[in-house]
Write a protein that holds these residues in place. Structure first.
Motif, PDB file in Angstrom:
ATOM      1  N   ARG A   1       0.733  -1.275   0.003  1.00 22.90           N
ATOM      2  CA  ARG A   1       0.020   0.091   0.002  1.00 22.90           C
ATOM      3  C   ARG A   1       0.847   1.229  -0.096  1.00 22.90           C
ATOM      4  O   ARG A   1       0.640   2.300  -0.632  1.00 22.90           O
ATOM      5  CB  ARG A   1      -0.904  -0.132   1.085  1.00 22.90           C
ATOM      6  N   GLU A   2       1.920   1.343   0.834  1.00 21.06           N
ATOM      7  CA  GLU A   2       2.818   2.406   0.798  1.00 21.06           C
ATOM      8  C   GLU A   2       3.248   2.697  -0.665  1.00 21.06           C
ATOM      9  O   GLU A   2       3.399   4.157  -1.096  1.00 21.06           O
ATOM     10  CB  GLU A   2       4.013   2.284   1.790  1.00 21.06           C
TER      11      GLU A   2
ATOM     12  N   ARG B   1       2.180   6.376  -2.324  1.00 20.39           N
ATOM     13  CA  ARG B   1       3.212   7.187  -2.513  1.00 20.39           C
ATOM     14  C   ARG B   1       3.398   7.553  -4.174  1.00 20.39           C
ATOM     15  O   ARG B   1       3.414   8.624  -4.522  1.00 20.39           O
ATOM     16  CB  ARG B   1       4.369   6.982  -1.931  1.00 20.39           C
TER      17      ARG B   1
ATOM     18  N   TYR C   1      -3.026  10.444   1.757  1.00 20.32           N
ATOM     19  CA  TYR C   1      -1.595  10.703   1.974  1.00 20.32           C
ATOM     20  C   TYR C   1      -1.596  11.694   3.139  1.00 20.32           C
ATOM     21  O   TYR C   1      -0.539  11.408   3.833  1.00 20.32           O
ATOM     22  CB  TYR C   1      -1.094  11.573   0.645  1.00 20.32           C
TER      23      TYR C   1
ATOM     24  N   TRP D   1      -1.487   9.631   6.063  1.00 18.63           N
ATOM     25  CA  TRP D   1      -0.445   8.514   6.180  1.00 18.63           C
ATOM     26  C   TRP D   1       0.596   9.637   6.765  1.00 18.63           C
ATOM     27  O   TRP D   1       1.605   9.304   7.726  1.00 18.63           O
ATOM     28  CB  TRP D   1      -0.023   7.946   4.888  1.00 18.63           C
TER      29      TRP D   1
ATOM     30  N   GLN E   1       3.873   9.730  10.063  1.00 19.67           N
ATOM     31  CA  GLN E   1       5.334   9.516   9.950  1.00 19.67           C
ATOM     32  C   GLN E   1       5.999  10.231  10.838  1.00 19.67           C
ATOM     33  O   GLN E   1       5.838  11.239  11.219  1.00 19.67           O
ATOM     34  CB  GLN E   1       5.601   9.742   8.338  1.00 19.67           C
TER      35      GLN E   1
END
Length: 107
Positions: free
Chosen positions: A43-44, A48, A100, A103, A107
């Protein structure tokens, strides 16, 4: 992940913490090259990549000109929605921006 469809960030808000476009091109290329043959990308990667393509389309002003970059960004966004198996009905690029932003905050 269940998106809150009431909250659609602008592209500026969504990508405020994003690395530069060139750096993200390098990251996505490296992630794709490093995977073993036959394995799927997670998924990342798709998040991205979709965000990167959305940012490229926005930078090129592709929205107003029917540019290929907008089409590619739309396709990548739809792929992320497939990966997420979401039942949300919305503009796929808005979904990418929302996901995004969420997410990036983690981070």
């Amino acid at each position: 992940m269940s998106p809150d469809t009431e909250r659609w960030p602008t592209s500026d808000m969504a990508y405020a913490k994003a690395p530069g476009i060139v750096r993200e091109i390098g990251w996505t290329a490296q992630a794709a090259a490093d995977r073993s043959f036959g394995t799927t990308l997670g998924r990342e990667f798709w998040l991205r990549k979709a965000a990167l393509l959305d940012r490229i389309a926005l930078a090129e002003g592709a929205e107003d000109r029917g540019h290929d970059a907008a089409d590619v960004a739309e396709h990548a966004a739809a792929r992320l929605m497939d990966v997420d198996d979401t039942d949300v009905i919305c503009d796929p690029r808005h979904y990418v921006r929302q996901q995004y932003a969420l997410w990036a905050d983690e981070q």
